[in-house]
Design a protein around this motif. Structure first.
Motif, short mmCIF file in Angstrom:
data_model
loop_
_atom_site.label_atom_id
_atom_site.label_comp_id
_atom_site.label_asym_id
_atom_site.label_seq_id
_atom_site.Cartn_x
_atom_site.Cartn_y
_atom_site.Cartn_z
N ASP A 191 0.83 -1.20 0.00
CA ASP A 191 0.00 0.00 0.00
C ASP A 191 0.87 1.25 0.00
O ASP A 191 0.59 2.21 -0.71
CB ASP A 191 -0.92 -0.03 1.22
CG ASP A 191 -1.92 1.11 1.20
OD1 ASP A 191 -2.52 1.35 0.13
OD2 ASP A 191 -2.11 1.75 2.25
N GLU A 192 1.92 1.22 0.80
CA GLU A 192 2.83 2.37 0.87
C GLU A 192 3.50 2.58 -0.49
O GLU A 192 3.61 3.71 -0.96
CB GLU A 192 3.88 2.16 1.97
CG GLU A 192 4.70 3.39 2.27
CD GLU A 192 3.87 4.59 2.73
OE1 GLU A 192 4.24 5.72 2.38
OE2 GLU A 192 2.88 4.39 3.44
N ARG A 193 3.93 1.50 -1.13
CA ARG A 193 4.53 1.61 -2.46
C ARG A 193 3.51 2.16 -3.45
O ARG A 193 3.85 2.98 -4.31
CB ARG A 193 5.03 0.25 -2.94
CG ARG A 193 6.26 -0.22 -2.25
CD ARG A 193 6.72 -1.54 -2.82
NE ARG A 193 7.76 -2.12 -2.00
CZ ARG A 193 8.12 -3.38 -2.04
NH1 ARG A 193 7.50 -4.22 -2.84
NH2 ARG A 193 9.09 -3.82 -1.26
N GLY A 194 2.28 1.71 -3.33
CA GLY A 194 1.23 2.21 -4.22
C GLY A 194 1.00 3.69 -4.02
O GLY A 194 0.82 4.43 -4.99
N LYS A 195 1.02 4.14 -2.78
CA LYS A 195 0.83 5.58 -2.51
C LYS A 195 1.98 6.38 -3.11
O LYS A 195 1.77 7.45 -3.68
CB LYS A 195 0.77 5.83 -1.00
CG LYS A 195 -0.53 5.41 -0.37
CD LYS A 195 -0.51 5.69 1.13
CE LYS A 195 -1.77 5.18 1.80
NZ LYS A 195 -1.71 5.31 3.26
N LEU A 196 3.19 5.83 -2.96
CA LEU A 196 4.35 6.53 -3.54
C LEU A 196 4.22 6.62 -5.05
O LEU A 196 4.51 7.66 -5.65
CB LEU A 196 5.65 5.82 -3.14
CG LEU A 196 6.03 5.89 -1.67
CD1 LEU A 196 7.28 5.06 -1.40
CD2 LEU A 196 6.27 7.34 -1.24
N SER A 197 3.78 5.52 -5.67
CA SER A 197 3.61 5.52 -7.13
C SER A 197 2.55 6.53 -7.55
O SER A 197 2.71 7.25 -8.54
CB SER A 197 3.23 4.12 -7.62
OG SER A 197 4.27 3.22 -7.36
N VAL A 198 1.44 6.56 -6.81
CA VAL A 198 0.36 7.52 -7.12
C VAL A 198 0.87 8.95 -6.92
O VAL A 198 0.61 9.83 -7.75
CB VAL A 198 -0.88 7.22 -6.25
CG1 VAL A 198 -1.91 8.34 -6.37
CG2 VAL A 198 -1.50 5.89 -6.65
N ASP A 199 1.61 9.18 -5.81
CA ASP A 199 2.16 10.52 -5.57
C ASP A 199 3.10 10.94 -6.69
O ASP A 199 3.07 12.09 -7.15
CB ASP A 199 2.90 10.56 -4.23
CG ASP A 199 1.95 10.45 -3.04
OD1 ASP A 199 0.72 10.61 -3.24
OD2 ASP A 199 2.42 10.17 -1.92
N LYS A 200 3.94 10.01 -7.17
CA LYS A 200 4.86 10.31 -8.27
C LYS A 200 4.07 10.63 -9.55
O LYS A 200 4.42 11.55 -10.30
CB LYS A 200 5.81 9.14 -8.52
CG LYS A 200 6.88 8.99 -7.47
CD LYS A 200 7.79 7.81 -7.80
CE LYS A 200 8.80 7.58 -6.70
NZ LYS A 200 9.61 6.38 -6.97
N ALA A 201 3.02 9.86 -9.79
CA ALA A 201 2.21 10.09 -10.99
C ALA A 201 1.53 11.45 -10.92
O ALA A 201 1.49 12.18 -11.93
CB ALA A 201 1.16 8.97 -11.13
#
Length: 92
Positions: free
Chosen positions: A72-82
């Motif tokens: 989930d944390e990795r997903g949030k980071l990916s979404v934040d980067k996007a």
């Protein structure tokens, strides 16, 4: 009293037929106590196995929850980067 100083068992004060009956009842009572003890031991063993299974399941669940939190944390980071990338693209 007996030679050892202990009083005679209550069944010794009964007539022979009642002594036999009392001894038979005592033997059955002893057998029931032993069977009850075996049943308790069996229940304790089963409980121990169940406790071990619960501990294992809790450990597996905790590991899964930790892994899910990491994903989930990795997903949030990916979404934040996007979002950051999209914001940069929109400003240029």
């Amino acid at each position: 009293q007996t030679a050892a100083g202990a009083p005679p068992p209550p069944s010794a004060q009964l007539p022979p037929q009642q002594q036999s009956r009392a001894m038979l009842h005592a033997a059955f009572a002893d057998e029931r106590v032993q069977m009850f003890g075996l049943a308790v031991n069996n229940i304790e063993k089963r409980l121990s196995v169940l406790e071990q299974r619960v501990e294992k399941n809790v450990a597996v669940e905790e590991t899964a929850l930790l892994r899910l939190a990491q994903l989930d944390e990795r997903g949030k980071l990916s979404v934040d980067k996007a979002h950051a990338s999209a914001a940069r693209d929109n400003t240029s």
